[in-house]
Design a protein around this motif. Structure first.
Motif, PDB file in Angstrom:
ATOM      1  N   GLY A 173       0.793  -1.229   0.000  1.00 39.81           N
ATOM      2  CA  GLY A 173       0.000   0.000   0.000  1.00 39.81           C
ATOM      3  C   GLY A 173       0.821   1.273   0.000  1.00 39.81           C
ATOM      4  N   ARG A 174       2.123   1.164   0.263  1.00 41.19           N
ATOM      5  CA  ARG A 174       2.946   2.371   0.399  1.00 41.19           C
ATOM      6  C   ARG A 174       3.511   2.838  -0.939  1.00 41.19           C
ATOM      7  N   TYR A 175       3.718   1.922  -1.868  1.00 43.28           N
ATOM      8  CA  TYR A 175       4.277   2.264  -3.188  1.00 43.28           C
ATOM      9  C   TYR A 175       3.278   1.875  -4.268  1.00 43.28           C
ATOM     10  N   ARG A 176       3.197   2.708  -5.306  1.00 43.61           N
ATOM     11  CA  ARG A 176       2.285   2.392  -6.409  1.00 43.61           C
ATOM     12  C   ARG A 176       2.994   1.676  -7.544  1.00 43.61           C
ATOM     13  N   SER A 177       4.329   1.680  -7.529  1.00 46.27           N
ATOM     14  CA  SER A 177       5.073   1.050  -8.627  1.00 46.27           C
ATOM     15  C   SER A 177       6.459   0.680  -8.130  1.00 46.27           C
ATOM     16  N   VAL A 178       7.012  -0.376  -8.752  1.00 52.35           N
ATOM     17  CA  VAL A 178       8.350  -0.840  -8.367  1.00 52.35           C
ATOM     18  C   VAL A 178       9.040  -1.417  -9.597  1.00 52.35           C
ATOM     19  N   SER A 179      10.349  -1.182  -9.694  1.00 58.05           N
ATOM     20  CA  SER A 179      11.113  -1.796 -10.790  1.00 58.05           C
ATOM     21  C   SER A 179      12.566  -1.931 -10.363  1.00 58.05           C
ATOM     22  N   ALA A 180      13.296  -2.775 -11.107  1.00 52.00           N
ATOM     23  CA  ALA A 180      14.697  -3.007 -10.741  1.00 52.00           C
ATOM     24  C   ALA A 180      15.531  -3.336 -11.961  1.00 52.00           C
ATOM     25  N   PHE A 181      16.781  -2.893 -11.918  1.00 51.30           N
ATOM     26  CA  PHE A 181      17.813  -3.303 -12.880  1.00 51.30           C
ATOM     27  C   PHE A 181      18.740  -4.281 -12.165  1.00 51.30           C
ATOM     28  N   SER A 182      19.012  -5.395 -12.807  1.00 53.70           N
ATOM     29  CA  SER A 182      19.974  -6.394 -12.301  1.00 53.70           C
ATOM     30  C   SER A 182      19.915  -6.563 -10.780  1.00 53.70           C
ATOM     31  N   PRO A 183      18.732  -6.846 -10.232  1.00 55.37           N
ATOM     32  CA  PRO A 183      18.626  -6.930  -8.764  1.00 55.37           C
ATOM     33  C   PRO A 183      19.226  -8.215  -8.197  1.00 55.37           C
ATOM     34  N   ILE A 184      19.678  -8.144  -6.952  1.00 58.19           N
ATOM     35  CA  ILE A 184      20.007  -9.345  -6.181  1.00 58.19           C
ATOM     36  C   ILE A 184      18.657  -9.855  -5.676  1.00 58.19           C
ATOM     37  N   VAL A 185      18.082 -10.843  -6.351  1.00 59.15           N
ATOM     38  CA  VAL A 185      16.689 -11.225  -6.052  1.00 59.15           C
ATOM     39  C   VAL A 185      16.584 -12.171  -4.861  1.00 59.15           C
ATOM     40  N   ALA A 186      17.658 -12.907  -4.590  1.00 54.32           N
ATOM     41  CA  ALA A 186      17.619 -13.927  -3.529  1.00 54.32           C
ATOM     42  C   ALA A 186      18.897 -13.850  -2.704  1.00 54.32           C
ATOM     43  N   PRO A 187      19.067 -12.770  -1.931  1.00 57.78           N
ATOM     44  CA  PRO A 187      20.324 -12.591  -1.195  1.00 57.78           C
ATOM     45  C   PRO A 187      20.678 -13.781  -0.301  1.00 57.78           C
ATOM     46  N   SER A 188      19.674 -14.484   0.220  1.00 57.07           N
ATOM     47  CA  SER A 188      19.962 -15.633   1.103  1.00 57.07           C
ATOM     48  C   SER A 188      20.660 -16.771   0.377  1.00 57.07           C
ATOM     49  N   GLN A 189      20.606 -16.747  -0.961  1.00 54.67           N
ATOM     50  CA  GLN A 189      21.133 -17.879  -1.734  1.00 54.67           C
ATOM     51  C   GLN A 189      22.403 -17.543  -2.510  1.00 54.67           C
ATOM     52  N   VAL A 190      22.924 -16.303  -2.373  1.00 51.87           N
ATOM     53  CA  VAL A 190      24.094 -15.907  -3.176  1.00 51.87           C
ATOM     54  C   VAL A 190      25.166 -15.268  -2.285  1.00 51.87           C
ATOM     55  N   PRO A 191      26.451 -15.321  -2.719  1.00 53.93           N
ATOM     56  CA  PRO A 191      27.534 -14.882  -1.839  1.00 53.93           C
ATOM     57  C   PRO A 191      27.445 -13.437  -1.344  1.00 53.93           C
ATOM     58  N   TRP A 192      27.091 -12.473  -2.215  1.00 56.05           N
ATOM     59  CA  TRP A 192      26.983 -11.080  -1.736  1.00 56.05           C
ATOM     60  C   TRP A 192      26.013 -10.994  -0.564  1.00 56.05           C
ATOM     61  N   GLY A 193      24.842 -11.620  -0.738  1.00 52.77           N
ATOM     62  CA  GLY A 193      23.798 -11.537   0.279  1.00 52.77           C
ATOM     63  C   GLY A 193      24.150 -12.324   1.531  1.00 52.77           C
ATOM     64  N   GLN A 194      24.699 -13.513   1.336  1.00 53.88           N
ATOM     65  CA  GLN A 194      25.023 -14.349   2.506  1.00 53.88           C
ATOM     66  C   GLN A 194      26.060 -13.668   3.388  1.00 53.88           C
ATOM     67  N   LYS A 195      27.045 -13.031   2.749  1.00 52.91           N
ATOM     68  CA  LYS A 195      28.066 -12.316   3.525  1.00 52.91           C
ATOM     69  C   LYS A 195      27.442 -11.157   4.313  1.00 52.91           C
ATOM     70  N   ALA A 196      26.644 -10.358   3.632  1.00 57.47           N
ATOM     71  CA  ALA A 196      26.043  -9.184   4.283  1.00 57.47           C
ATOM     72  C   ALA A 196      25.034  -9.601   5.350  1.00 57.47           C
ATOM     73  N   PHE A 197      24.192 -10.568   5.044  1.00 58.89           N
ATOM     74  CA  PHE A 197      23.150 -10.970   5.993  1.00 58.89           C
ATOM     75  C   PHE A 197      23.767 -11.614   7.241  1.00 58.89           C
ATOM     76  N   THR A 198      24.831 -12.391   7.067  1.00 56.57           N
ATOM     77  CA  THR A 198      25.504 -12.986   8.226  1.00 56.57           C
ATOM     78  C   THR A 198      26.022 -11.876   9.144  1.00 56.57           C
ATOM     79  N   ALA A 199      26.632 -10.857   8.532  1.00 58.51           N
ATOM     80  CA  ALA A 199      27.179  -9.753   9.340  1.00 58.51           C
ATOM     81  C   ALA A 199      26.060  -8.926   9.986  1.00 58.51           C
ATOM     82  N   TYR A 200      25.088  -8.521   9.197  1.00 53.52           N
ATOM     83  CA  TYR A 200      24.083  -7.562   9.677  1.00 53.52           C
ATOM     84  C   TYR A 200      22.967  -8.215  10.495  1.00 53.52           C
ATOM     85  N   LEU A 201      22.631  -9.473  10.154  1.00 59.24           N
ATOM     86  CA  LEU A 201      21.447 -10.110  10.760  1.00 59.24           C
ATOM     87  C   LEU A 201      21.789 -11.327  11.605  1.00 59.24           C
ATOM     88  N   GLY A 202      23.033 -11.829  11.496  1.00 60.81           N
ATOM     89  CA  GLY A 202      23.435 -13.007  12.268  1.00 60.81           C
ATOM     90  C   GLY A 202      23.214 -14.297  11.496  1.00 60.81           C
TER      91      GLY A 202
END
Ligand SMILES: N[C@@H](CCC(=O)N[C@@H](CS)C(=O)NCC(=O)O)C(=O)O
Length: 277
Positions: free
Chosen positions: A161-190
């Motif tokens: 309800g907060r946004y009427r539209s969304v789009s992305a270029f080359s997004p990291i769609v599944a950070p939990s499953q890829v190295p960039w996301g796994q590294k960041a999520f481990t650090a920031y979220l445990g």
């Protein structure tokens, strides 16, 4: 708020402002494009742009020619920095963690949890500031690139309800499953992967309360495609959930702002239609 830059552009004005962020506990800069209608005081919809790893507020406003499209659709465009900044803010020498790599989430783990609250910043504090200081309507869209594409998808999915539209270029769609996301999520979220699910677009799509259509462009010659981006995971998740997705694979394009600039007009048309209807 204090102005840092002001440049006439396509009949409007490209600004950079700085302000003390209460949420992030540091000084922040953001770019704001004000189309001609906004300079006249007319309320205009706002498109938020979230940039990728290593970027500041400058990359998008200097490399994408976004002002041309913003003027055409008479949209205000807000481009924040990608993390909290400053000497007192936790950092890491790697380009994909710490300053320049905030991942648009609210960190729960020390030392990051003190300043790294980019979700709260981009979804709450910054829009409140923009809507207070500029002639902004409450029609909001959100878009981004790479880490910022992840940010745009996740922010829209987390705020039905907060946004009427969304789009992305080359997004990291599944950070939990890829190295960039796994590294960041481990650090920031445990280490608890359950906590990662609420920051992962592929997970969020499965249970989304609002089926806001997603527009995603991805270059086929993107150097990060197979290891970090994996758009097929979003395609499969959207198909399984019945979530509307337009995924366009663009032959020969890489990860750069040359790619973004080539298709940015289509994204502005997508946002302009939704935000001005
Ligand atoms: N190889 C790059 C990786 C980072 C990167 O490609 N960043 C993208 C977003 S994920 C970007 O927009 N860079 C800034 C630019 O192209 O202006 C580096 O080490 O700087």
């Amino acid at each position: 708020m204090e102005p840092v830059e002001q440049h006439a552009s396509y009949g409007g004005r490209q600004d950079v402002w700085k302000h003390a962020s209460a949420v992030l506990g540091c000084e922040m800069r953001f770019g704001v494009y004000l189309p001609e209608a906004a300079l006249r005081g007319e309320r205009c919809p706002v498109l938020y742009w979230l940039s990728g790893l290593t970027c500041t507020e400058q990359n998008f406003i200097t490399k994408a020619d976004a002002q041309r499209h913003a003027a055409r659709h008479q949209l205000i465009v807000v481009a924040p920095d990608t993390s909290p900044r400053g000497d007192g803010v936790a950092d890491d020498p790697a380009y994909d963690l710490g300053q320049g790599a905030g991942f648009y989430l609210d960190a729960t783990q020390p030392p990051w949890s003190r300043h790294y609250r980019m979700q709260d910043y981009v979804a709450q504090e910054l829009p409140a500031l923009v809507e207070q200081h500029f002639p902004a309507s409450e029609a909001r869209g959100i878009a981004g690139h790479s880490m910022g594409g992840h940010g745009a998808l996740v922010t829209a999915l987390r705020h039905p309800g907060r946004y009427r539209s969304v789009s992305a270029f080359s997004p990291i769609v599944a950070p939990s499953q890829v190295p960039w996301g796994q590294k960041a999520f481990t650090a920031y979220l445990g280490d608890d992967r359950n906590a990662w699910r609420e920051w992962d677009a592929v997970d969020l799509v499965a249970t989304a309360k609002e089926r806001l259509p997603l527009l995603v462009d991805q270059g086929t010659d993107d150097e990060f495609l197979q290891q970090h981006l994996r758009p097929e995971l979003l395609r499969d998740a959207c198909a399984a959930a019945g979530h509307p997705l337009t995924l366009r694979l663009q032959p020969g394009y890489d990860h750069s702002y040359y790619f973004i600039a080539s298709f940015l007009g289509d994204h502005f048309a997508h946002h302009g239609t939704a935000l001005r209807s």
